[in-house]
Design a protein around this motif. Sequence first.
Motif, PDB file in Angstrom:
ATOM      1  N   PHE A  77       0.836  -1.191   0.000  1.00  0.00           N
ATOM      2  CA  PHE A  77       0.000   0.000   0.000  1.00  0.00           C
ATOM      3  C   PHE A  77       0.878   1.252   0.000  1.00  0.00           C
ATOM      4  CE2 PHE A  77      -3.507  -2.398   2.547  1.00  0.00           C
ATOM      5  CZ  PHE A  77      -3.653  -3.297   1.490  1.00  0.00           C
ATOM      6  N   TYR A  78       0.359   2.341  -0.567  1.00  0.00           N
ATOM      7  CA  TYR A  78       1.125   3.581  -0.684  1.00  0.00           C
ATOM      8  C   TYR A  78       0.887   4.450   0.559  1.00  0.00           C
ATOM      9  CZ  TYR A  78       3.196   7.697  -2.883  1.00  0.00           C
ATOM     10  OH  TYR A  78       4.002   8.773  -3.178  1.00  0.00           O
ATOM     11  N   GLN A  79       1.979   4.963   1.092  1.00  0.00           N
ATOM     12  CA  GLN A  79       1.895   5.767   2.306  1.00  0.00           C
ATOM     13  C   GLN A  79       1.637   7.240   1.979  1.00  0.00           C
ATOM     14  OE1 GLN A  79       2.192   4.589   5.683  1.00  0.00           O
ATOM     15  NE2 GLN A  79       1.231   6.610   5.926  1.00  0.00           N
ATOM     16  N   PHE A  80       0.450   7.729   2.363  1.00  0.00           N
ATOM     17  CA  PHE A  80       0.139   9.158   2.318  1.00  0.00           C
ATOM     18  C   PHE A  80       0.197   9.705   3.735  1.00  0.00           C
ATOM     19  CE2 PHE A  80      -1.968   7.919  -1.704  1.00  0.00           C
ATOM     20  CZ  PHE A  80      -1.479   8.906  -2.548  1.00  0.00           C
ATOM     21  N   SER A  81       0.118  11.009   3.863  1.00  0.00           N
ATOM     22  CA  SER A  81       0.155  11.626   5.191  1.00  0.00           C
ATOM     23  C   SER A  81      -1.040  11.193   6.039  1.00  0.00           C
ATOM     24  CB  SER A  81       0.166  13.156   5.057  1.00  0.00           C
ATOM     25  OG  SER A  81      -0.989  13.599   4.358  1.00  0.00           O
ATOM     26  N   TRP A  82      -2.161  10.907   5.366  1.00  0.00           N
ATOM     27  CA  TRP A  82      -3.375  10.528   6.092  1.00  0.00           C
ATOM     28  C   TRP A  82      -3.500   9.020   6.316  1.00  0.00           C
ATOM     29  CZ3 TRP A  82      -5.577   7.224   2.753  1.00  0.00           C
ATOM     30  CH2 TRP A  82      -5.382   7.444   1.376  1.00  0.00           C
ATOM     31  N   GLY A  83      -2.629   8.225   5.665  1.00  0.00           N
ATOM     32  CA  GLY A  83      -2.716   6.777   5.838  1.00  0.00           C
ATOM     33  C   GLY A  83      -2.210   6.043   4.599  1.00  0.00           C
TER      34      GLY A  83
END
Length: 372
Positions: free
Chosen positions: A287-293
């Motif tokens: 899964f790709y890590q964004f600031s929100w999750g």
Amino acid sequence: MKKLIRLSSVILLAIIAISACKKEGRPLNLSLTPVGTLASPADNVDVKLDPTSNGSVLFKWESAAATDGTLVLYEVAFDKAGGDFSKPVYKIVSDGAGVQTQLTLTHKDLNKIANTAGIASSTTGKLIWTVITSKGTNAKAATVSRTIQLERPAGFAENPAELYLTGSATEGGTDRAKAVKLKRVDDGVFETYTSLKAGDYILIDKAGDGGKQYYVESGIIKEGSNPVTVSGAQKTFRLNFDFTSATAKSVEIQSIGLFMSAYNTEIGTLNYTANGVFEAPNVAVEFYQFSWGRDERYKFILHTAAGLEYMGSSAQNNDPPAGKPAAYFYLLPVTNDQWNNTYKFDPSADKKHVKVDVMFTQDALTHKVTVL
């Protein structure tokens, strides 16, 4: 003496009772006056049939009369131009189980009647029609008739309920009991994802022996036993046969890409195996890590000989798959939007390998993700 009187009284009462039960026999009155006026459609009306629509034609007439005022029944009879209705090509009772002075026929019904009368698809022909009135065993045709001209579209008047592929070019081979069954996606419309190799095939409406046979010539479906010849290497196709327009379409499916939204790229390739199944046996997922999750959205891209087709969820936004019904996994045509109409991997797939299958079933084009 008393016994004799009592016996005489009983006999007298019996005679009275029998006499009371007798009814005067009267012959049944079957006399009637036939229909004398037809109201609609107008004489020589031209109807361009569209069996796929909700179009209909209303046939109306003035009522007939029975001499005793009781009900009569109506049938509309169709015959070939020049006929006398002694052997009509088609008869059908009026609306209301035969008691109403009208009959509603859909374009689909009229297409079948035209076919029965020998009017071929993609041609125009004329029929005559009248109304037959009946009471008991007495039936009388109307004193008038009218002509109706029917323009038939391409296609079949009677669509098969089922459709199969059989022949040396198919996955089931020449054994008709193993014929490839197509999915019925609409009335008269069938589709499948399957492979074809060098050889030939034919369409049948029944697995095994018997039934009708169809073939394709220059993209047109025709009834008959002429096989379709396939040459070259084995390839996978999406085949579509539309009997309402008598047209056939085929698109080569080269592969299916597993598209992950956050990376905006395909992370795996599904290749065709057999029986309508595409498979990617081992795909790494992270899964790709964004600031929100961490983002887990994905959908599919069909690589065809005609270009790319995007397949995804009917829902614009989705939740994770746990507990979702079968329809959650159905693949439908969607846009190439990076984020919308996507599915979500199960949380357990993050940083794991998965097996992905896309299956063309009798219910839908669907898919399954298995965490390894």
